[in-house]
Motif scaffolding. Structure first.
Motif, mmCIF file in Angstrom:
data_model
loop_
_atom_site.group_PDB
_atom_site.id
_atom_site.type_symbol
_atom_site.label_atom_id
_atom_site.label_comp_id
_atom_site.label_asym_id
_atom_site.label_seq_id
_atom_site.Cartn_x
_atom_site.Cartn_y
_atom_site.Cartn_z
ATOM 1 N N LYS A 252 -4.389 -3.231 2.405
ATOM 2 C CA LYS A 252 -4.566 -4.097 3.577
ATOM 3 C C LYS A 252 -5.291 -5.399 3.230
ATOM 4 C CE LYS A 252 -8.679 -2.346 6.139
ATOM 5 N NZ LYS A 252 -9.535 -2.355 4.996
ATOM 6 N N ASP A 253 -5.815 -5.495 2.034
ATOM 7 C CA ASP A 253 -6.480 -6.742 1.625
ATOM 8 C C ASP A 253 -5.580 -7.669 0.830
ATOM 9 O OD1 ASP A 253 -8.858 -6.037 2.850
ATOM 10 O OD2 ASP A 253 -9.529 -4.909 1.102
ATOM 11 N N GLY A 259 4.135 -6.172 6.363
ATOM 12 C CA GLY A 259 3.608 -4.945 6.946
ATOM 13 C C GLY A 259 4.379 -3.706 6.534
ATOM 14 N N ARG A 262 3.277 -2.696 3.107
ATOM 15 C CA ARG A 262 1.930 -2.152 3.185
ATOM 16 C C ARG A 262 1.957 -0.718 3.697
ATOM 17 N NH1 ARG A 262 -1.284 -6.120 6.264
ATOM 18 N NH2 ARG A 262 -0.840 -7.167 4.301
ATOM 19 N N SER A 263 2.765 -0.499 4.748
ATOM 20 C CA SER A 263 2.763 0.852 5.314
ATOM 21 C C SER A 263 3.396 1.840 4.332
ATOM 22 C CB SER A 263 3.444 0.876 6.672
ATOM 23 O OG SER A 263 4.834 0.765 6.516
ATOM 24 N N GLU A 266 0.875 3.050 2.015
ATOM 25 C CA GLU A 266 -0.078 3.975 2.607
ATOM 26 C C GLU A 266 0.512 5.365 2.847
ATOM 27 O OE1 GLU A 266 -1.316 1.502 5.853
ATOM 28 O OE2 GLU A 266 -2.660 0.322 4.583
#
Ligand code: ADP
Ligand code: MG
Length: 449
Positions: A252-253, A259, A262-263, A266
């Motif tokens: 997230k940085d 997005g 990023r997801s 994760e």
């Protein structure tokens, strides 16, 4: 020609570096556009290649008036100083048998055989990332997929990534393992687009059993690359293939990262590598020394480790320097020699006796913020102020360059550091609360030393 070149080089580098690295060189041959210089050992060769090759090439080129390529050859034993400490005076210890190297003598085109798990020292700072990496290598696509490893510069991300590949290939010899940096991925993508080779590009990256992608933060802001990586990721993940990525930041940085990517990151496991504690630094140093047949007394290992910042690459650099110096001068490695070799570097730091890490820690404690917040991209007012204070103090107390400070505070641009520095200076003229606060931190930092 060499005499001439030496003069040019001498003007470009510090006296001490000149004495350590350039003076011991001997010309093996110079012909046409190729010069060979002989060096005392492999350590020396690697260091020169990485750090001085260009300076030397330029100097030789300008004294011959034509483009000359330089390479280094290792001196025969008879040419060397007989008392040389780094030459294998000690009987070489039996080398640990590394399964992937004996069973698969074939060299993998993109993996570095030196970056194996056997050569990775585990300490509390990297234990989690190490365990996750071993698990992934032993059972790809079973437990953690993707595995996302993040941590600062020079802390062992690339090493772990390679180790996963090496171990996987030794267990599953038919596995198609590909190691690629995000930058190489992008470059290949660009070439494929330009030369109409997209089908081949996709064929290559979507038929991998284990994709090891290094430095993913590089694709930040590069939309086409992110798009292509996203599809690569999905194809591999859907067909049960392992993906491991490394990054210098937490997902997230990473600024300007889509997005949806990023997801994806994760989905799996996110493992961090922290800067090593002194015990781990000493263990790493002793292991590297042993691997290279260098004898390092414990007090010396302690001295080096406590003066190196947390970056392991720097620690290795120190060792190379020391070994080369010892081998050139024929002196054994003891505390005196080490102090002599490292004096310039350490003096700079000891001037104020404060390191960047200590400043960061002090500011975070004083402002009641986490170090990771200060390094993050957060725009929260308090965090941003703490970040600017850190940059200001780092400049003031360590005298490090703006780019260096930017790098250390979460990979920021030097202009950000300059801006922060000016802003705090300006604010100090009117803001007495800030002034007291900064003074407190400074006193505390300097007193500790
Ligand atoms: P990063 O990719 O995180 O910037 P690297 O993996 O390139 O860092 O590591 C820098 C150097 O430090 C490499 O030569 C690597 O072998 C060494 N290194 C890092 N961590 C360890 C460790 N735990 N044990 C042994 N060597 C290490
Ligand atoms: Mg790396």
């Amino acid at each position: 020609i060499w005499e001439e070149s030496i003069k040019i080089i001498k003007e470009k580098i510090s006296q001490q570096n000149f004495e350590t690295w350039i003076r011991p060189l001997k010309v093996a041959s110079i012909e046409n556009n190729h010069a060979s210089l002989s060096v005392p050992n492999k350590f020396f060769k690697d260091w020169l290649t990485e750090n001085y090759r260009e300076v030397i090439s330029e100097a030789v080129s300008s004294s011959t008036g034509k483009e000359v390529l330089v390479d280094f050859v290792i001196m025969q034993d008879s040419e060397k100083n007989p008392r040389s400490a780094a030459s294998p005076a000690r009987k070489k210890k039996t080398v640990e048998v590394q399964p992937q190297e004996t069973r698969r003598p074939k060299v993998h085109p993109t993996l570095n055989p030196n970056y194996s798990f056997e050569r990775f020292v585990v300490g509390s700072s990297n234990q989690f990332a190490h365990a996750a990496s071993v698990a992934v290598a032993e059972q790809p696509a079973k437990n953690y997929n993707p595995l996302f490893i993040y941590g600062g510069v020079g802390l062992g991300k690339t090493h772990l990534l390679n180790a996963i590949g090496l171990l996987s290939m030794s267990i599953y010899p038919d596995m198609n393992v590909v190691y690629v940096s995000a930058e190489e991925f992008m470059n290949e993508l660009i070439l494929s687009i330009r030369f109409d080779k997209m089908p081949q590009f996709r064929e290559k990256f979507r038929n991998i059993d284990c994709l090891l992608m290094d430095d993913i933060q590089f694709i930040a802001g590069k939309e086409r690359t992110q798009e292509e990586f996203f599809h690569t990721f999905n194809t591999l993940h859907d067909s049960g293939k392992q993906i491991v990525v490394t990054s210098d930041k937490f997902p997230k940085d990473i600024p300007n990262l889509e997005g949806r990517l990023r997801s994806r990151f994760e989905w799996g496991l996110i493992a961090d590598i922290q800067p090593p504690e002194i015990e781990t630094k000493i263990a790493i140093l002793e292991k590297k020394a042993q691997e290279n047949n260098i004898l390092i007394p414990t007090n010396v290992a302690y001295y080096i480790s406590s003066h190196a910042e947390s970056n392991i690459r720097e620690l290795e650099g120190f060792l190379v320097r020391i070994a080369a110096y010892s081998s050139v001068t024929g002196r054994i490695i003891d505390l005196d020699l080490v102090k002599e070799v490292l004096k310039d570097i350490i003096k700079q730091r000891d001037n104020d006796g404060v390191t960047f890490e200590e400043i960061l820690k002090a500011v975070s404690a004083k402002c009641n913020l986490k170090i990771s917040d200060i390094k993050s991209q957060s725009k929260n007012k308090n965090i941003a102020l703490a970040r600017q204070m850190t940059m200001y103090l780092a400049r003031k107390l360590t005298g490090s360059s703006f780019p260096d400070i930017g790098e250390k505070i979460g990979g920021r641009d030097h202009s950000t550091v300059i801006y922060a520095n000016n802003k705090i200076r300006k604010q100090l003229e009117t803001d007495s609360k800030l002034k007291t606060l900064l003074q407190d931190i400074e006193d505390q930092l300097l007193k500790k030393n």
